[in-house]
Design an enzyme around this catalytic site. Structure first.
Site, short mmCIF file in Angstrom:
data_model
loop_
_atom_site.label_atom_id
_atom_site.label_comp_id
_atom_site.label_asym_id
_atom_site.label_seq_id
_atom_site.Cartn_x
_atom_site.Cartn_y
_atom_site.Cartn_z
N GLY A 1 0.70 -1.16 0.07
CA GLY A 1 -0.22 0.05 0.01
C GLY A 1 0.87 1.22 0.10
N TYR B 1 -0.14 -1.63 -12.05
CA TYR B 1 -1.33 -1.77 -12.32
C TYR B 1 -1.58 -0.91 -14.12
CZ TYR B 1 -1.37 -2.60 -7.49
OH TYR B 1 -1.19 -3.40 -6.51
N CYS C 1 -13.73 4.93 -28.47
CA CYS C 1 -15.10 5.40 -28.46
C CYS C 1 -15.50 5.86 -26.94
CB CYS C 1 -15.86 4.87 -29.17
SG CYS C 1 -15.37 4.39 -30.86
N GLU C 2 -14.92 6.27 -26.01
CA GLU C 2 -15.43 6.85 -24.77
C GLU C 2 -14.62 8.06 -24.23
OE1 GLU C 2 -16.62 4.41 -22.28
OE2 GLU C 2 -16.85 2.59 -23.26
N TYR D 1 -9.47 5.71 -11.93
CA TYR D 1 -9.17 6.42 -10.97
C TYR D 1 -8.85 7.97 -10.95
CZ TYR D 1 -7.46 1.42 -9.84
OH TYR D 1 -7.53 0.21 -9.65
N ARG E 1 3.07 -1.63 -5.71
CA ARG E 1 3.13 -0.43 -6.70
C ARG E 1 4.62 0.24 -6.31
NH1 ARG E 1 -0.89 2.96 -8.05
NH2 ARG E 1 -2.58 1.77 -6.51
N GLU F 1 4.23 -6.83 1.72
CA GLU F 1 3.78 -7.17 0.46
C GLU F 1 3.67 -5.75 -0.58
OE1 GLU F 1 0.52 -10.50 1.95
OE2 GLU F 1 -0.38 -8.52 1.15
N PRO F 2 4.78 -5.31 -0.76
CA PRO F 2 4.60 -4.07 -1.52
C PRO F 2 4.64 -4.46 -3.03
CG PRO F 2 6.91 -4.59 -1.06
CD PRO F 2 6.38 -5.54 -0.15
C1 LIG Z 1 -2.89 -5.32 -3.79
C2 LIG Z 1 -2.22 -5.69 -2.59
C3 LIG Z 1 -1.06 -5.36 -2.38
C4 LIG Z 1 -0.23 -4.58 -2.82
O1 LIG Z 1 -0.62 -3.30 -2.92
P1 LIG Z 1 0.30 -1.90 -3.46
O2 LIG Z 1 -0.55 -0.88 -3.01
O3 LIG Z 1 0.57 -2.30 -4.95
O4 LIG Z 1 1.62 -1.94 -2.39
C5 LIG Z 1 -0.57 -6.09 -1.11
N1 LIG Z 1 -1.45 -7.11 -0.62
C6 LIG Z 1 -2.54 -7.20 -0.86
C7 LIG Z 1 -3.35 -8.43 -0.05
C8 LIG Z 1 -3.14 -6.83 -2.06
O5 LIG Z 1 -4.61 -6.89 -2.33
#
Ligand SMILES: *Cc1c(COP(=O)(O)O)cnc(C)c1O
Length: 431
Positions: free
Chosen positions: A239, A373, A344-345, A316, A276, A273-274
């Site tokens: 996140g 993404y 066409c949007e 977004y 992005r 869990e990085p």
């Molecule tokens: C999407 C997601 C992430 C990664 O999020 P980022 O914003 O890309 O770092 C990590 N863990 C879970 C469970 C996710 O769904």
């Protein structure tokens, strides 16, 4: 920091001029930089170096095999959210012992594949899922290491479509029910309670919501331990936000220090869990200008990439910097233009009008920060081929996913018997 820079008047990925790649593979295409991926991974790993931490790159941000393999070589694990991503991670060389299986709706067959592969942990998000997993694991004679994903009811202060930690979101177990779900899990056959998981959203630009969520989780660990559960792993999700325009996200170092201070003393192995943060700045989308059209308010630069290739702006309202591949001369006149795709949007735009130097048909543009993404969310809307993905390493580049052509698409379609050639329209049809 990334490795897309102007050298001798043209944009390069590391040492490769983007123009060379465009000449070779045609446009549009995604281009990823190995050095940038490696740098981001290392910076993050260093930032959490004081913890007993496993970094599980969130494959959904960019699941190209070459991207996963680049990170796997540095020691990264993987966070996967589908059977498809599980397969990719394994094929790319991530050991199963470093794979976390997350996601709000896993099917029994996906669970079975994960357990057979021997994944490190399954993050469970509901009671029915826990029961299904128990059944699958018992049938296979495997004990599944499980973390319960909890919903800490924290506002991540990000775009509503990527906030996942509020009680009204579909993710995780609501806070009040958590102790009961652990009790249930502890009694289920085939389930071994291993830890707690949390993930509150994406593109988070402030440490406060992370801290709030992690503090809640730290407290929960105490409660669960007191209830007799062995909590060995703490999965803190991903996140961390990145700069697309003028955002100032916390640095990985600041994030790492906060995490260490909040959970470092709990005696748990920490999973991060990085997604992005690793892949975002490591990719660009390269597109060619089809033509420039004068509009009532500003010119439209119509390019050969579109919302189907990179949906973030239309989904977004995301901002992506757009730069010419040929470096504009210093002091070049800038004009407000809107860069749009051919779909066409009205939503098929790469954002509000931007100041760009004189642009002509045939010019190449780079849409920056498209590594996360981007390609993974592409579709074939308007029967547009899925664009190729290119990986650069120093002076080399390779096509790491071919263009999926219109012929490839048509080959997967067929007419039903009643529409086959030589058959009459059915009576009544078309009346
Ligand atoms: C999407 C997601 C992430 C990664 O999020 P980022 O914003 O890309 O770092 C990590 N863990 C879970 C469970 C996710 O769904």
């Amino acid at each position: 920091m990334d490795h897309f820079q102007y050298t001798d008047g043209e944009l390069c990925a590391e040492a490769v001029p983007i123009r060379h790649i465009a000449d070779d593979v045609g446009t549009p295409f995604y281009c990823y930089s190995t050095a940038t991926l490696e740098r981001h991974y290392r910076v993050f790993a260093e930032a959490v170096g004081g913890l007993d931490a496993t970094i599980c790159y969130a494959v959904k941000a960019n699941s190209n095999l070459a991207v996963i393999a680049t990170l796997a070589r540095l020691g990264s694990g993987a966070d996967v959210v589908s059977g498809g991503e599980l397969k990719r991670a394994l094929v790319a060389g991530v050991p199963a012992s470093k794979i976390v299986f997350s996601g709000v709706g896993k099917t029994a067959s996906e669970m079975a594949a994960a357990l057979k592969a021997g994944v490190m942990q399954v993050n469970v998000e509901s009671v029915p899922e826990l029961e299904t997993l128990s059944g699958v694991a018992s049938m296979l004679g495997i004990d599944a290491d499980v973390a319960i994903r909890v919903n800490p009811d924290v506002d991540a202060l990000t775009h509503e479509k990527i906030a996942t930690g509020k009680s009204e979101n579909k993710f995780g177990i609501d806070w009040e029910s958590v102790p009961g779900v652990y009790r249930l899990a502890a009694g289920l056959e085939g389930i071994r309670v291993a830890g707690v998981a949390v993930h509150i959203g994406s593109q988070i630009l402030d440490l406060a919501p992370f801290r709030e969520a992690y503090e809640r989780v730290a407290e929960l660990v105490g409660t669960l331990k007191a209830d007799g559960h062995a909590i060995e792993t703490l999965d803190l999700g991903g996140g961390l936000g990145i700069p697309y325009e003028d955002e100032r996200p916390p640095s990985p170092k600041e994030y790492g220090e906060m995490v260490t201070s909040v959970v470092g003393g709990l005696g748990c192995r920490v999973i991060l869990e990085p997604g992005r943060m690793i892949a975002g700045n490591a990719g660009i989308l390269v597109t060619r200008v089809i033509n420039v059209k004068q509009g009532a308010n500003h010119p439209f630069v119509i390019v050969d990439a579109a919302m189907n290739d990179l949906v973030r702006p239309s989904l977004y309202n995301a901002h992506h910097a757009i730069v010419p591949v040929a470096e504009p001369p210093a002091g070049a006149d800038l004009k407000e233009v809107e860069v749009v795709g051919p779909i066409c949007e009205t939503g098929d735009t790469f954002g509000k009008p931007r100041p760009l130097p004189e642009i002509q048909a045939g010019d190449l543009l780079a849409i920056r920060t498209a590594g996360a993404y981007g390609a993974v969310m592409a579709s074939a809307y308007n029967t547009r081929p899925l664009v190729p993905e290119i990986m650069v390493s120093e002076g080399d580049f390779a096509v790491v996913r071919d263009r999926i052509t219109v012929d490839d698409m048509l080959a997967r379609e067929g007419l039903p018997g009643w529409l086959a050639e030589g058959r009459e329209a059915r009576p009544g049809a078309g009346d």
